[in-house]
Design a protein around this motif. Structure first.
Motif, PDB file in Angstrom:
ATOM      1  N   PHE B 134       0.803  -1.225   0.000  1.00 54.87           N
ATOM      2  CA  PHE B 134       0.000   0.000   0.000  1.00 54.87           C
ATOM      3  C   PHE B 134       0.838   1.278   0.000  1.00 54.87           C
ATOM      4  O   PHE B 134       0.592   2.198  -0.759  1.00 54.87           O
ATOM      5  CB  PHE B 134      -0.920   0.042   1.218  1.00 54.87           C
ATOM      6  N   ASP B 135       1.811   1.336   0.896  1.00 54.31           N
ATOM      7  CA  ASP B 135       2.607   2.556   1.038  1.00 54.31           C
ATOM      8  C   ASP B 135       3.860   2.204   1.833  1.00 54.31           C
ATOM      9  O   ASP B 135       4.035   1.046   2.251  1.00 54.31           O
ATOM     10  CB  ASP B 135       1.791   3.649   1.744  1.00 54.31           C
ATOM     11  N   SER B 138       3.078   0.758   5.577  1.00 59.05           N
ATOM     12  CA  SER B 138       2.642  -0.638   5.704  1.00 59.05           C
ATOM     13  C   SER B 138       3.703  -1.580   5.140  1.00 59.05           C
ATOM     14  O   SER B 138       3.790  -2.739   5.549  1.00 59.05           O
ATOM     15  CB  SER B 138       1.283  -0.862   5.034  1.00 59.05           C
ATOM     16  N   ASN B 330      -3.448  -4.350  -4.108  1.00 57.08           N
ATOM     17  CA  ASN B 330      -2.272  -3.576  -3.690  1.00 57.08           C
ATOM     18  C   ASN B 330      -2.348  -2.204  -4.356  1.00 57.08           C
ATOM     19  O   ASN B 330      -3.406  -1.593  -4.356  1.00 57.08           O
ATOM     20  CB  ASN B 330      -1.000  -4.340  -4.015  1.00 57.08           C
ATOM     21  N   GLN B 331      -1.267  -1.720  -4.935  1.00 56.11           N
ATOM     22  CA  GLN B 331      -1.310  -0.419  -5.604  1.00 56.11           C
ATOM     23  C   GLN B 331      -0.686  -0.590  -7.001  1.00 56.11           C
ATOM     24  O   GLN B 331       0.211   0.153  -7.381  1.00 56.11           O
ATOM     25  CB  GLN B 331      -0.555   0.640  -4.798  1.00 56.11           C
TER      26      GLN B 331
END
Lengths: 483, 448
Positions: B134-135, B138, B330-331
């Motif tokens: 995520f970032d 995390s 996720n991203q």
């Protein structure tokens, strides 16, 4: 063309002209940083802009997507992603603000979060929301950690979480991350939570039940209020996995079903694009008893101005830096304003009509093991096709040849040879009729030309992919061959 | 109602085919007491034009960073993004596709993610990257959980100069387990306290996590840290800014076990802090403990090159309660964006962005040093941000705001020991004239 990957392309002259140097002294890193901490070389390719744009444009063309294909992927709610959402998310006032600007310079962003929260509270009946989680799974983690802390403060010994056997895989995985043991409860013959079995396993150590309603068979848990009482009577809480909220918008609210904490997948129900698997956003709503446990910060309002409030007594803390996937919220908010109350209801209605229409038209061709009226999705079992030699996987792959993205396969786990079809409300009867026709056609092909189905897909850039080889000898990154 | 295509006539036909008279009949499984009797208390839907006006008006109540002379960084960086990045990411077949479960009709997504993974490995020197988290915050949490699964130990040592919000996130993620976190404050020079680590590190420590460049901007000696950790069979986790790796030694070469961080500096918009993407990379031997999706290169049945999601027996949809993480979405789009950015800018371009950020920051540092009343506590061993002190820092920052300058991030908020300290950052976008203006204004403010 362009089977080669980006590292194998012809290199262009190195360029560094996206931003010009600004005339400060040209200090060298080695002037202030010990040489041993510096890099000797940076082995990335240098390419021309056209070559790069063409490469990735070509890669884009190899994919199915909602904008180009019917995409009835069950449990993922692949509805149309309205383009106005994109325009709004890209506004400079949203996409080019920094999380640490002073609060008077971000009042619009805070108001949007605040207003969106009010709207979602009305839609779901919850008291407050956090928008920090980046996905449904992270929302589950937030929600379950709040439950954990709630029990800790009440000094109750809680060790288990109950999860139906039809649940999403994220549910048990989340329960584990919260230190809970997962108790799986079998569904009854109708595909719903087996109340007798539930009663048997629920004791004082049950922290919570995690439920999706409608469940992953697309069926509404009719005895939800009994479930609620059974869990609440033992001091447990109800967690709502909101992945399947779409058919219930404006019909009921998670609060009325007795849920204490919920997550909403804004990238499902609220139309934000899935982006090849993210970014999404998992808004988490809580009832009054969990309000004091929300992650920090939340947005509050005082004298017409909005501010980040970090003063939450028993907060579980943060799950992410900054405030969540903010521009995803902008999209979902835009969507909600556009739909309004009537639009939400029509969304729910059409999602349910579309799914039942497919079920009705295909039930004589593909078995529906749990034949009750479904909500937003229908799960078929391809067991009779399997007996004739074509598995659910083969049927899924054959659908690709007809320009349809396959449904979710082999899920939920309790249905053999499952194909889980969620058409969503944004598809037309025409599209559904085409899908129905194709599914019947494939059933016929299994009788007449089995190899054609087993060999599918035939029309894609690659034929069936060898996933076993991928796992057995992993090749996870590009390497210059011969070096 | 927008976005519904079925006409009333078609709906009637469909209901008839289903065998019901009304849509309400389809909801007969719901107990009557939970059904809403009235419609939701929400506004009616608005036209696209009205929504656009309303939402645009909200956006205009925010002031984009570019309208300031800004020196804000602290985990979210204002780099230039080539126009082609958003054009590629706006393509429907990336934007509106889902996770590439069906390889045959997702080869483009899979290849793009494979290229992203390869780029992360080239930058970090590691063997394997996942498809994104995520970032940065995390990603740190997932990395630490990974080390504890591998080491089967319970204690974690972290540097207090990790981004404060990353540390908070880590603590939240670990709160469901019986792990202990011990935080090391830096020495007075701002660097990790290696002596204390040497003296106190015991065999029960499974993880040593630090950030470099650390939150104060300083570049740590990752090699020394890793050496010490290895003596007690602890794994090292390094949080880093991936852009800094254009000039700094890759973490793998320094003996780091897992490197992670936020990929936003690689072509990501500010987005008020999100979405960005988390990256994580490690050595081959730790692959099976990686969280999240991974793309592998393989063949199709004709023997042609093909890509697919792989090693999925680590993941929640297969392993359920025994999965390495609960992460599902996720991203990906941001990860593909990072790959597009790196491809556009290339090795020379990336070095130039990193070097110009470095040079601008060094210049600001030199100029601030000359201002009376400014104290610079640490040596200039930094990449793109550094700390400076001034009496009444919060007041000074407000005075800057009045001049349309954001001096940086006020450190006192999360580090009480640096109560008059400001963390200032320059990217390659900063002009010499803007730096001069900031220094000039400071002198003016200090003169009163």
């Amino acid at each position: 063309m362009d089977k080669e990957n980006i590292f194998e392309k012809r290199e262009s002259a190195p360029k560094a002209d996206y931003v010009a140097a600004t005339g400060v002294p040209l200090k060298k890193p080695s002037d202030v940083i010990p040489q041993k901490l510096l890099r000797a070389q940076l082995p990335l390719p240098n390419l021309g802009e056209l070559d790069v744009v063409r490469h990735y444009s070509h890669l884009a063309q190899l994919n199915f997507s909602v904008d180009t294909h019917f995409y009835p992927l069950g449990s993922c709610t692949m509805k149309y992603n309205p383009k106005i959402n994109e325009s709004m998310a890209r506004l400079e006032g949203f996409s080019a603000i920094h999380p640490y600007q002073s609060q008077d310079a971000i009042q619009g962003a805070l108001e949007l979060i605040y207003d969106f929260e009010q709207l979602l509270c009305e839609v779901t009946g919850m008291k407050r929301f956090t928008f920090q989680p980046s996905s449904g799974a992270q929302g589950e983690l937030a929600g379950m950690l709040m439950i954990r802390k709630y029990h800790e403060i009440k000094k109750r010994k809680k060790t288990k979480v109950i999860i139906p056997d039809s649940a999403h895989g994220t549910n048990p995985a989340t329960a584990s991350m919260c230190g809970y043991q997962t108790i799986v409860i079998e569904s009854d013959s109708g595909g719903l939570v087996d109340i007798d079995k539930l009663k048997k396993v629920v004791d004082d150590e049950v922290a919570a039940i995690m439920l999706t309603n409608p469940n992953t068979l697309g069926l509404f848990e009719e005895r939800i209020l009994e479930i609620k009482d059974i869990i609440h009577n033992k001091g447990g809480l109800l967690y709502y996995d909101g992945a399947n909220l779409n058919p219930l918008l404006g019909i009921t609210k998670p609060s009325l079903m007795g849920f204490d904490v919920i997550h909403l997948n804004l990238h499902k129900t609220f139309s934000t694009p899935h982006g090849c698997g993210g970014p999404g956003a998992g808004a988490v709503g809580v009832g009054e008893i969990l309000e004091d446990f929300l992650p920090v910060p939340v947005v509050n309002k005082k004298n017409k101005s909005y501010y980040f409030d970090y003063a939450i007594k028993r907060s579980i803390g943060r799950l992410k830096s900054f405030y969540g996937n903010f521009t995803v919220l902008v999209r979902a908010y835009t969507y909600l304003l556009r739909l309004g109350k009537e639009g939400l209801l029509q969304t729910a209605h059409n999602a349910v009509i579309n799914a039942n229409y497919i079920k009705e038209k295909l039930k004589d061709y593909y078995e529906v093991p749990y034949p009750k009226t479904c909500m937003h999705e229908v799960v078929f079992s391809c067991t009779s096709q399997k007996e004739k030699g074509a598995a659910a996987l083969d049927i899924a792959k054959r659908l690709i040849d007809y320009g349809i993205h396959p449904p979710t396969m082999y899920f939920p786990l309790i249905v053999k040879e499952a194909l889980m079809v969620e058409p969503t409300e944004t598809e037309s009867k025409d599209t559904l009729d085409y899908f129905i026709k194709v599914m019947k056609e494939i059933d016929k092909e299994i009788d007449n030309d089995l190899e054609k189905v087993k060999d599918a897909p035939h029309t894609t850039p690659v034929k069936r992919v060898d996933e076993v080889k991928a796992a057995r000898s992993p090749n996870l990154k590009w390497e210059r061959t011969g070096v | 109602m927008p976005y519904i295509l079925n006409t009333n006539e078609e709906i009637k036909q469909m209901l008839k085919a289903i065998g019901v008279d009304s849509v309400e009949e389809l909801y007969s499984a719901l107990p009557p007491e939970i059904k809403l009797k009235e419609s939701l208390n929400l506004p009616s839907g608005l036209s696209e034009f009205d929504v656009k006006k309303k939402v645009t008006a909200l956006s205009e109540r925010n002031k984009p960073l570019e309208k300031y002379n800004s020196f804000l960084g602290a985990g979210c960086y204002d780099h230039y993004i080539p126009a082609a990045v958003s054009f590629i990411l706006s393509r429907s077949q990336f934007l509106t596709a889902y996770t590439p479960y069906q390889s045959e009709c997702s080869q483009g997504i899979l290849q793009a993610i494979y290229e992203y993974q390869s780029y992360i490995c080239l930058l970090t020197g590691m063997d394997v990257s996942n498809a994104s988290l995520f970032d940065g915050a995390s990603a740190l949490a997932e990395a630490v959980l990974m080390t504890l699964r591998i080491s089967r130990k319970k204690r974690v040592v972290i540097s207090s100069t990790i981004h404060p919000e990353y540390k908070e996130t880590l603590k939240t993620y670990l709160s469901g387990f019986d792990f202990m976190i011990e935080e090391f404050v830096p020495k007075s020079d701002g660097f990790f306290d290696l002596e204390k680590l040497r003296d106190t590190l015991r065999n029960d420590v499974g993880c040593v996590a630090f950030q470099s460049p650390n939150f104060l901007g300083l570049i740590e000696d990752a090699e020394k840290l890793s050496e010490l950790a290895k003596k007690v069979q602890a794994l090292t986790v390094m949080v880093t800014n991936p852009l800094s790796l254009a000039i700094l030694k890759d973490p793998a070469r320094s003996g780091v076990d897992i490197v992670c961080g936020d990929g936003q500096p690689l072509g990501g918009s500010l987005n008020f802090g999100g979405p960005s993407l988390g990256f994580i990379a490690t050595k081959n031997e730790n692959t099976r403990q990686m969280p999240g999706r991974i793309v592998g290169k393989t063949e199709d049945k004709k023997g042609d090159i093909a890509y697919c999601l792989t090693l999925q027996t680590r993941e929640q949809h297969i392993r359920r309660e025994k999965a390495t993480s609960n992460i599902c979405s996720n991203q990906s789009l941001n990860a593909i964006g990072a790959a597009v950015y790196l491809s556009l800018i290339g090795s020379e371009g990336l070095k130039e962005v990193a070097l110009n950020s470095f040079r601008n920051t060094q210049y600001l540092y030199q100029r601030l040093k000359e201002v009376r009343g400014v104290k610079i506590p640490f040596e200039p061993r930094f990449f793109n941000e550094f700390v400076w002190e001034v009496e009444n820092a919060p007041k000074i920052m407000n005075a800057f705001y009045d001049k349309n300058i954001i001096a940086g991030y006020f450190l006192g908020e999360s580090f009480p020991q640096y109560k008059n300290s400001i963390l200032s950052c320059c990217t390659e976008k900063k002009k010499k004239s803007e730096i001069d203006e900031m220094v000039f204004s400071l002198a003016e403010v200090l003169r009163g």
